[in-house]
Design a protein around this motif. Structure first.
Motif, mmCIF file in Angstrom:
data_model
loop_
_atom_site.group_PDB
_atom_site.id
_atom_site.type_symbol
_atom_site.label_atom_id
_atom_site.label_comp_id
_atom_site.label_asym_id
_atom_site.label_seq_id
_atom_site.Cartn_x
_atom_site.Cartn_y
_atom_site.Cartn_z
ATOM 1 N N SER A 89 0.811 -1.210 0.000
ATOM 2 C CA SER A 89 0.000 0.000 0.000
ATOM 3 C C SER A 89 0.847 1.264 0.000
ATOM 4 N N VAL A 90 1.942 1.243 0.772
ATOM 5 C CA VAL A 90 2.789 2.438 0.834
ATOM 6 C C VAL A 90 3.647 2.585 -0.411
ATOM 7 N N ARG A 91 3.638 1.577 -1.249
ATOM 8 C CA ARG A 91 4.442 1.654 -2.467
ATOM 9 C C ARG A 91 3.725 2.409 -3.576
ATOM 10 N N PHE A 92 2.405 2.223 -3.679
ATOM 11 C CA PHE A 92 1.672 2.750 -4.829
ATOM 12 C C PHE A 92 1.035 4.102 -4.542
ATOM 13 N N GLY A 93 0.956 4.905 -5.590
ATOM 14 C CA GLY A 93 0.344 6.219 -5.516
ATOM 15 C C GLY A 93 0.718 7.019 -6.741
ATOM 16 N N SER A 94 0.538 8.336 -6.668
ATOM 17 C CA SER A 94 0.927 9.164 -7.803
ATOM 18 C C SER A 94 2.425 9.076 -8.078
ATOM 19 N N VAL A 95 3.203 8.797 -7.018
ATOM 20 C CA VAL A 95 4.641 8.542 -7.150
ATOM 21 C C VAL A 95 4.911 7.161 -6.583
ATOM 22 N N GLU A 96 5.438 6.259 -7.393
ATOM 23 C CA GLU A 96 5.685 4.895 -6.934
ATOM 24 C C GLU A 96 7.038 4.801 -6.241
ATOM 25 N N VAL A 97 7.049 4.137 -5.098
ATOM 26 C CA VAL A 97 8.280 3.961 -4.319
ATOM 27 C C VAL A 97 8.674 2.489 -4.381
ATOM 28 N N ASP A 98 9.931 2.222 -4.738
ATOM 29 C CA ASP A 98 10.400 0.844 -4.847
ATOM 30 C C ASP A 98 10.380 0.149 -3.483
#
Length: 332
Positions: free
Chosen positions: A17-26
């Motif tokens: 969940s914390v990975r996806f959004g308008s900016v993707e975090v690896d």
């Protein structure tokens, strides 16, 4: 086995969940930032650290808590009304809470509660709407009657909310009030998490304490009273408990519908009718549903965000229709 699967799914969901959004975090960056926080006691200086610790993680944790609270509220309402269609949204509890919250925002009501004026207004609105539904339904055992009464109460409080918003004098008040009508988890902060977590944990503890009384309700109101349950006091307790948790969540996120309708049915299919097990399974499933609903709300139209209340309504309304047509059709 089922519990282990759900718990593992929840832990995995929290990470993704914390990975996806308008900016993707690896994923590697996520693990690195978590390691930095654990080893050094503070977040790193990268942009990923700010996104994770200031935006994504508080929002994900609130989604989990919100799912647990709404799921348990739906479970309690379905049990005391013996109605598969009961849900804080369907029965007008959420609408009453939003009316109280909007009155606090625009008219300044409940100012005696200080910074908790919105939550206080939401609680009073939720309790009033729930009480009206229970009183208007009377002793009827017809589940459709309860739903129709709830829809009427929901329509009334929704109209009242719009009247209050229409009379607002400042545009900022209107924007803030409209937030309650669609539901959103944006802007969640760590201060929101601690208060919400305390409320949800208290609710879980209280539900665990009355789990045997809830099991008695499955036998019917008459049988439960015969076996020693004070039905009026117990119903009042459940009304106040569900009103409190719905008010707490609505004051933070706005109206999010149908989560409390869907998840108890899924939990019963996995755990059976015992409320000791339903407490655990409803909480886990509710958390999963809300976390992934939030993920979809952030990613479907990225970088724009879809209000989560719209998404849950799109998913929950067909389930509501299915339950009505398959369980309460003609002759059933």
């Amino acid at each position: 086995m089922k519990f282990s699967i759900l718990l593992a799914a929840l832990l995995i969901s929290l990470i993704f969940s914390v990975r996806f959004g308008s900016v993707e975090v690896d994923t590697a960056d996520i693990l690195s930032e978590v390691g930095t926080m654990i080893s050094q006691g503070h977040m790193g200086n990268s942009s990923s650290a700010m996104i994770l610790w200031q935006i994504r993680i508080p929002r994900t944790l609130f989604a989990m808590l919100c799912g647990i609270g709404l799921s348990l509220a739906g479970l309690l309402l379905q049990t005391i009304t013996r109605n598969d269609l009961a849900d804080p949204y369907v029965l007008g509890v959420s609408s009453g809470a939003s009316t109280g919250a909007v009155m606090a925002i625009i008219w300044g009501w409940f100012s005696f509660a200080g910074s908790g004026s919105v939550a206080t207004g939401a609680f009073i609105g939720a309790a009033v709407s729930t009480g009206i539904v229970i009183a208007a339904s009377g002793k009827s055992h017809n589940p459709i009657r309860l739903v129709l009464v709830g829809m009427g109460v929901s329509a009334f409080f929704s109209a009242l909310t719009m009247m209050v918003i229409y009379g607002a004098r400042h545009e900022a008040q209107v924007r803030s009030a409209m937030f309650w009508l669609v539901g959103s988890l944006s802007g969640m902060q760590w201060s929101d998490i601690s208060f919400t977590a305390a409320g949800v944990l208290i609710m879980m503890g209280l539900v665990f304490l009355v789990r045997n009384d809830l099991d008695l309700m499955l036998l019917g109101a008459g049988e439960a009273e015969y076996l020693g349950l004070n039905l009026k006091h117990f119903q009042l307790f459940i009304i106040l408990l569900t009103s409190a948790i719905v008010a707490l969540l609505v004051s933070k996120s706005g109206i999010i519908g149908f989560v409390g309708l869907i998840t108890p049915h899924m939990a019963r299919a996995a755990a059976g009718p015992s409320h000791g097990r339903l407490l655990i399974f409803s909480s886990l499933i509710g958390a999963l549903v809300m976390i992934w609903s939030d993920v979809l709300s952030r990613t479907l139209f990225a970088p724009e965000e879809l209000p989560i209340g719209v998404l849950t309504a799109c998913a929950g309304a067909p389930v509501f229709i299915w339950i009505v047509t398959h369980r309460y059709g003609e002759g059933r």
